[in-house]
Motif scaffolding. Structure first.
Motif, PDB file in Angstrom:
ATOM      1  N   UNK A  19       0.824  -1.218   0.000  1.00 52.87           N
ATOM      2  CA  UNK A  19       0.000   0.000   0.000  1.00 52.87           C
ATOM      3  C   UNK A  19       0.858   1.269   0.000  1.00 52.87           C
ATOM      4  N   UNK A  20       0.537   2.192  -0.922  1.00 54.64           N
ATOM      5  CA  UNK A  20       1.236   3.466  -0.984  1.00 54.64           C
ATOM      6  C   UNK A  20       2.529   3.446  -1.754  1.00 54.64           C
ATOM      7  N   UNK A  21       2.956   2.290  -2.209  1.00 51.46           N
ATOM      8  CA  UNK A  21       4.223   2.183  -2.939  1.00 51.46           C
ATOM      9  C   UNK A  21       3.929   2.007  -4.430  1.00 51.46           C
ATOM     10  N   UNK A  22       4.579   2.814  -5.270  1.00 52.89           N
ATOM     11  CA  UNK A  22       4.344   2.781  -6.712  1.00 52.89           C
ATOM     12  C   UNK A  22       5.535   2.241  -7.490  1.00 52.89           C
ATOM     13  N   UNK A  23       6.448   1.607  -6.793  1.00 49.35           N
ATOM     14  CA  UNK A  23       7.635   1.098  -7.474  1.00 49.35           C
ATOM     15  C   UNK A  23       7.265  -0.048  -8.408  1.00 49.35           C
ATOM     16  N   UNK A  24       7.924  -0.103  -9.544  1.00 48.85           N
ATOM     17  CA  UNK A  24       7.763  -1.197 -10.501  1.00 48.85           C
ATOM     18  C   UNK A  24       9.135  -1.673 -10.949  1.00 48.85           C
ATOM     19  N   UNK A  25       9.194  -2.928 -11.341  1.00 47.03           N
ATOM     20  CA  UNK A  25      10.470  -3.524 -11.707  1.00 47.03           C
ATOM     21  C   UNK A  25      10.297  -4.396 -12.951  1.00 47.03           C
ATOM     22  N   UNK A  26      11.378  -4.502 -13.697  1.00 43.12           N
ATOM     23  CA  UNK A  26      11.375  -5.310 -14.906  1.00 43.12           C
ATOM     24  C   UNK A  26      11.688  -6.771 -14.624  1.00 43.12           C
ATOM     25  N   UNK A  27      12.267  -7.044 -13.473  1.00 36.92           N
ATOM     26  CA  UNK A  27      12.629  -8.429 -13.130  1.00 36.92           C
ATOM     27  C   UNK A  27      12.004  -8.794 -11.794  1.00 36.92           C
ATOM     28  N   UNK A  28      11.524 -10.019 -11.707  1.00 31.06           N
ATOM     29  CA  UNK A  28      10.815 -10.456 -10.510  1.00 31.06           C
ATOM     30  C   UNK A  28      11.721 -10.509  -9.293  1.00 31.06           C
ATOM     31  N   UNK A  29      12.997 -10.896  -9.496  1.00 26.86           N
ATOM     32  CA  UNK A  29      13.903 -10.979  -8.349  1.00 26.86           C
ATOM     33  C   UNK A  29      14.170  -9.602  -7.762  1.00 26.86           C
ATOM     34  N   UNK A  30      14.129  -8.559  -8.606  1.00 26.23           N
ATOM     35  CA  UNK A  30      14.286  -7.208  -8.075  1.00 26.23           C
ATOM     36  C   UNK A  30      13.076  -6.805  -7.236  1.00 26.23           C
ATOM     37  N   UNK A  31      11.893  -7.216  -7.689  1.00 30.68           N
ATOM     38  CA  UNK A  31      10.688  -6.939  -6.912  1.00 30.68           C
ATOM     39  C   UNK A  31      10.723  -7.677  -5.573  1.00 30.68           C
ATOM     40  N   UNK A  32      11.154  -8.934  -5.585  1.00 28.12           N
ATOM     41  CA  UNK A  32      11.222  -9.701  -4.337  1.00 28.12           C
ATOM     42  C   UNK A  32      12.176  -9.043  -3.343  1.00 28.12           C
ATOM     43  N   UNK A  33      13.293  -8.564  -3.829  1.00 24.44           N
ATOM     44  CA  UNK A  33      14.242  -7.881  -2.958  1.00 24.44           C
ATOM     45  C   UNK A  33      13.624  -6.613  -2.375  1.00 24.44           C
ATOM     46  N   UNK A  34      12.856  -5.895  -3.199  1.00 22.86           N
ATOM     47  CA  UNK A  34      12.180  -4.691  -2.740  1.00 22.86           C
ATOM     48  C   UNK A  34      11.123  -5.021  -1.679  1.00 22.86           C
ATOM     49  N   UNK A  35      10.330  -6.082  -1.906  1.00 19.48           N
ATOM     50  CA  UNK A  35       9.297  -6.471  -0.944  1.00 19.48           C
ATOM     51  C   UNK A  35       9.907  -6.881   0.384  1.00 19.48           C
ATOM     52  N   UNK A  36      11.068  -7.534   0.330  1.00 21.48           N
ATOM     53  CA  UNK A  36      11.743  -7.920   1.572  1.00 21.48           C
ATOM     54  C   UNK A  36      12.106  -6.701   2.396  1.00 21.48           C
ATOM     55  N   UNK A  37      12.416  -5.594   1.713  1.00 22.52           N
ATOM     56  CA  UNK A  37      12.742  -4.363   2.423  1.00 22.52           C
ATOM     57  C   UNK A  37      11.522  -3.822   3.167  1.00 22.52           C
ATOM     58  N   UNK A  38      10.361  -3.946   2.551  1.00 23.82           N
ATOM     59  CA  UNK A  38       9.126  -3.550   3.229  1.00 23.82           C
ATOM     60  C   UNK A  38       8.921  -4.385   4.494  1.00 23.82           C
ATOM     61  N   UNK A  39       9.120  -5.699   4.374  1.00 26.51           N
ATOM     62  CA  UNK A  39       8.895  -6.594   5.504  1.00 26.51           C
ATOM     63  C   UNK A  39       9.840  -6.294   6.649  1.00 26.51           C
ATOM     64  N   UNK A  40      11.088  -5.931   6.313  1.00 23.45           N
ATOM     65  CA  UNK A  40      12.067  -5.686   7.369  1.00 23.45           C
ATOM     66  C   UNK A  40      11.844  -4.354   8.045  1.00 23.45           C
ATOM     67  N   UNK A  41      11.518  -3.339   7.261  1.00 24.21           N
ATOM     68  CA  UNK A  41      11.563  -1.985   7.779  1.00 24.21           C
ATOM     69  C   UNK A  41      10.227  -1.441   8.231  1.00 24.21           C
ATOM     70  N   UNK A  42       9.125  -2.031   7.771  1.00 22.16           N
ATOM     71  CA  UNK A  42       7.846  -1.404   8.046  1.00 22.16           C
ATOM     72  C   UNK A  42       7.473  -1.473   9.524  1.00 22.16           C
TER      73      UNK A  42
END
Length: 418
Positions: A19-42
């Motif tokens: 929610x509230x994040x508009x980031x997009x990625x061309x590769x799925x592994x980049x998205x997974x790395x980004x989502x992990x950052x949400x899980x750690x920091x939120x």
């Protein structure tokens, strides 16, 4: 081929669903790395209070988790030291589980699970004081084994201690489960029990780790032999020193394990006993000789270890533990022989190397129901009604196992059967 000016960027196919994040990625592994950052920091927990701190990803001030934690500690816990801005070394739990550790004292993950964190400066050190190498079992356990523990709030070895008591203990009941407390037990005993639990678990990874424990512990036992072995040249041992029962129990576990893991090609002698490799057989005979020189299996000596005013329950547990250790050691001796010696049926000296019924100057142990009884109020007291009136009379030598052996063995009959 199109010119560089007409080239268009590839369409981003993997948008962030946070929610509230508009980031997009061309590769799925980049998205997974980004989502992990949400899980750690939120969301994360303060180690000094019950607050759950949250950081909005769309906040105009880009605070990292560690920055926000340091600010919280400075404002609400001025008497506490804020965590370092440097990347902290992961605690032992996070390191074993390959998780990111925030470096708190305790770290947020351990605080959330209710687990003991190695970074907590106020951690109860009773376990570490009694066990200098307390982290060694955790380091030996592989990541797969660590991840298989159902309840992460428990000490990582409890699963295998449970296996020990549920599977091994009914066959070899020489430890008193009710008074067993891991934080107070010596490392060598804990690691020996872990080794047995890992082996009984049965999968390839667990058994490989069990063999590592066995190799290391055997090396340590042999290297420190002068601390537990009583050689014949020592003369009369000091009766005032306590018997290192935990060490002897650990050695017995290593010897039982050596028989359990004997290679298929290990031959039996003509008495159908395992021919132990000479170093293992020497360890067995050293343990037997030490117990004999200490008078470990003499009931009067068992009582003499305690002051006359000692609680009856304490004395009972100690005597029963020694009895059951003696019977387990005798049982093991009946399974083993030397790889170089001749059959015990053909030599008297070979028979004297290992424990015999004549060495057991005590009566049979009391009821298994009393031995295995669990009490949440007084773990050292047998709770069964009528215990004092129905316990065996150990004071009568006529009921000792050593006396019974005279009726079971005749020097004129060479059949080796007991």
């Amino acid at each position: 081929m199109p010119s560089q000016a007409n080239a268009r960027p590839a369409k981003s196919r993997f948008p962030c669903v946070h929610p509230g994040c508009r980031a997009t990625y061309q590769r799925k592994e980049h998205l997974n790395r980004h989502l992990a950052r949400h899980d750690r920091a939120h969301r994360f927990c303060c180690p000094h209070c019950s607050s759950t701190l949250a950081r909005r990803d769309d906040s105009p001030t880009d605070f990292s988790s560690s920055d926000l934690l340091r600010r919280h500690v400075r404002i609400y816990h001025p008497d506490r030291q804020p965590p370092s801005a440097r990347t902290p070394k992961a605690c032992s739990n996070c390191h074993a589980r390959k998780e990111r550790c925030d470096g708190g004292s305790p770290c947020a993950r351990c605080a959330r699970r209710g687990a003991s964190c190695s970074r907590n400066p106020h951690l109860d050190l009773a376990h570490e004081e009694g066990c200098e190498n307390v982290s060694e079992p955790r380091e030996l356990l592989s990541v797969d084994l660590v991840a298989s523990v159902a309840d992460a709030s428990r000490w990582i070895g409890h699963e295998y201690i449970d296996i020990y008591f549920n599977k091994f203990h009914p066959i070899w009941p020489f430890l008193h489960r009710t008074t067993f407390y891991p934080a107070k037990e010596p490392c060598i005993l804990l690691q020996s029990m872990l080794m047995m639990g890992l082996w009984i678990k049965g999968d390839r990874e667990a058994r490989h780790t069990a063999m590592k424990f066995h190799d290391r512990l055997l090396s340590a036992i042999r290297a420190q032999k002068d601390q537990w072995h009583v050689p014949e040249s020592m003369g009369n041992p000091d009766d005032s020193k306590p018997w290192p029962m935990a060490t002897y129990q650990s050695i017995l576990l290593q010897l039982i394990f050596a028989v359990l893991t004997a290679k298929p090609e290990v031959q039996l002698d003509l008495n159908c006993r395992f021919r132990l490799p000479e170093p293992t057989y020497e360890l067995l005979t050293a343990l037997v000789a030490t117990c004999r020189r200490l008078g470990l299996f003499s009931y009067p000596n068992m009582l003499a270890r305690h002051h006359p005013t000692a609680p009856v329950a304490l004395v009972w547990v100690s005597v029963e533990e020694t009895k059951r250790f003696g019977l387990a050691l005798y049982k093991l001796c009946r399974l083993c022989s030397s790889s170089t010696s001749t059959s015990r049926a053909n030599t008297d000296s070979g028979a004297d190397e290992l424990l015999t019924l004549a060495d057991l100057d005590f009566s049979m142990p009391d009821s298994d129901d009393w031995w295995n009884v669990a009490s949440t109020t007084d773990a050292s007291t047998p709770r069964h009604t009528g215990w004092h009136s129905t316990a065996r009379d150990n004071r009568n030598p006529g009921g000792w196992i050593s006396q019974a052996s005279a009726h079971l063995r005749d020097p004129g009959v060479r059949l080796d059967w007991i």
